[in-house]
Write a protein that holds these residues in place. Sequence first.
Motif, short mmCIF file in Angstrom:
data_model
loop_
_atom_site.label_atom_id
_atom_site.label_comp_id
_atom_site.label_asym_id
_atom_site.label_seq_id
_atom_site.Cartn_x
_atom_site.Cartn_y
_atom_site.Cartn_z
N HIS A 122 -0.75 13.65 1.10
CA HIS A 122 -0.89 12.45 1.93
C HIS A 122 -1.32 12.78 3.36
N SER A 126 2.16 1.83 -3.37
CA SER A 126 1.14 2.26 -4.33
C SER A 126 1.05 3.78 -4.36
N TYR A 127 1.19 4.43 -3.20
CA TYR A 127 1.17 5.89 -3.17
C TYR A 127 2.42 6.46 -3.82
N VAL A 176 4.22 8.36 -11.19
CA VAL A 176 3.54 8.40 -12.49
C VAL A 176 3.09 9.83 -12.81
N LEU A 177 2.50 10.51 -11.82
CA LEU A 177 2.06 11.88 -12.06
C LEU A 177 3.24 12.80 -12.37
N ARG A 218 0.82 -1.20 0.00
CA ARG A 218 0.00 0.00 0.00
C ARG A 218 0.86 1.26 0.00
N ILE A 268 4.25 5.01 -6.19
CA ILE A 268 4.17 4.79 -7.64
C ILE A 268 3.20 5.78 -8.27
N TYR A 269 2.08 6.03 -7.60
CA TYR A 269 1.10 6.99 -8.10
C TYR A 269 1.74 8.37 -8.25
N ASP A 270 2.50 8.80 -7.25
CA ASP A 270 3.17 10.10 -7.33
C ASP A 270 4.22 10.12 -8.43
#
Length: 383
Positions: free
Chosen positions: A309, A54-55, A61-62, A51, A57-59
């Motif tokens: 976050h 996941s945060y 990607v953006l 988890r 990786i999300y950051d």
Amino acid sequence: MGAGGRTSVPPSPKKPEFYPLKRVPCSKPPFTLSQIKKAIPPHCFKRSVLRSFSYLIYDLVLASLFYYVATNYFPSLPQPLPYVAWPLYWAMQGCIFTAFWALAHECGHQAFSDYQWLDDTIGFILHTFLLTPYFSLKYSHRRHHSNTGSLERDEVFVPKKKSALKWWAKHFNNPLGRFLEISIQLTLGWPLYLLFNITGPPYDRLACHYDPYGPIFSDRQRLQIYVSDAGVLAVTYALYRLVLAKGVGWVISVYGVPLLVVNAFLVMITYLQHTHPSLPHYESSEWDWLRGALSTVDRDYGILNKVFHDITRIHVAHHLFPTIPHYHAMEATKVIKPVLGEYYQFDGTPVYKAIWRELKECVYVEPDEGDNDKGVLWFRNKL
């Protein structure tokens, strides 16, 4: 520490949220840390590698998407669209870089995973990318958590007594002076803190976050301070090579301005978490860890709460239990509020209004006039 079930402690009376300037109590709380902890569901203390990643990786990607669009499409935009596109990129990328910083800060508290080596690796990479010495800040920040609210031992945004103000303070206690002060804080405040420990406590010598032998650090920590410095130097050299290859303007536009946005947000967030007219500060005669940890305030940054976050609105819970990961911290905040009662402080004032108000109202700290308890000090602004 483990976590139990629901607390049996009777909730303290709730404070009316429509009056955020009401002083929080400064007396010893009618609850203990263990009683607060029992109110928090046990799963809130569990950290998940998947988890947390996941945060991250999300950051990533953006940030990569913003970079790709800016570098591939902005140069071909017709005039005057670049004058709109670049500021949008700076703001959005600066917010994502701030999210990186928030995750690195979480790593410093080992709230990212159950593995210290993994937290230190991720935190080191993220903070170093943002020219922040990871291990240096990790140790000074832990000192802050151990001494929050103490006038003698806290590490950041330590207020001054009236007698300790500089001669020029009265000349800045006006709208123009406050505008200059906030401008300096938001642009230079973060590097000045790292270099000279501005807003920190006084030491016998210069307290620099890049100095392995500085008074902030112990002998056991010095090797890691060298590692932090080496990382920052490596990124600085990489930026120099990019300047040679791409030009100064390209590096400033793609990386430099978003980094300035990060620095501004870091100072603003930290300042507003620890500076509020309702919060007490304590001399050593009155200070204890729990009251100090409660001398902080949660704020509301709107949509940016999620982008950052939630470090903006879970700061009280974070000071009580810093190893709770951010994705459980809002739940923990909600369940401890009835236990904390009047000892919990939240201020939903828009941050652009709040920072101006705090600069105006929170100039120095003094005990109440005629108060027998001289070890508790409150913010004042009359010079």
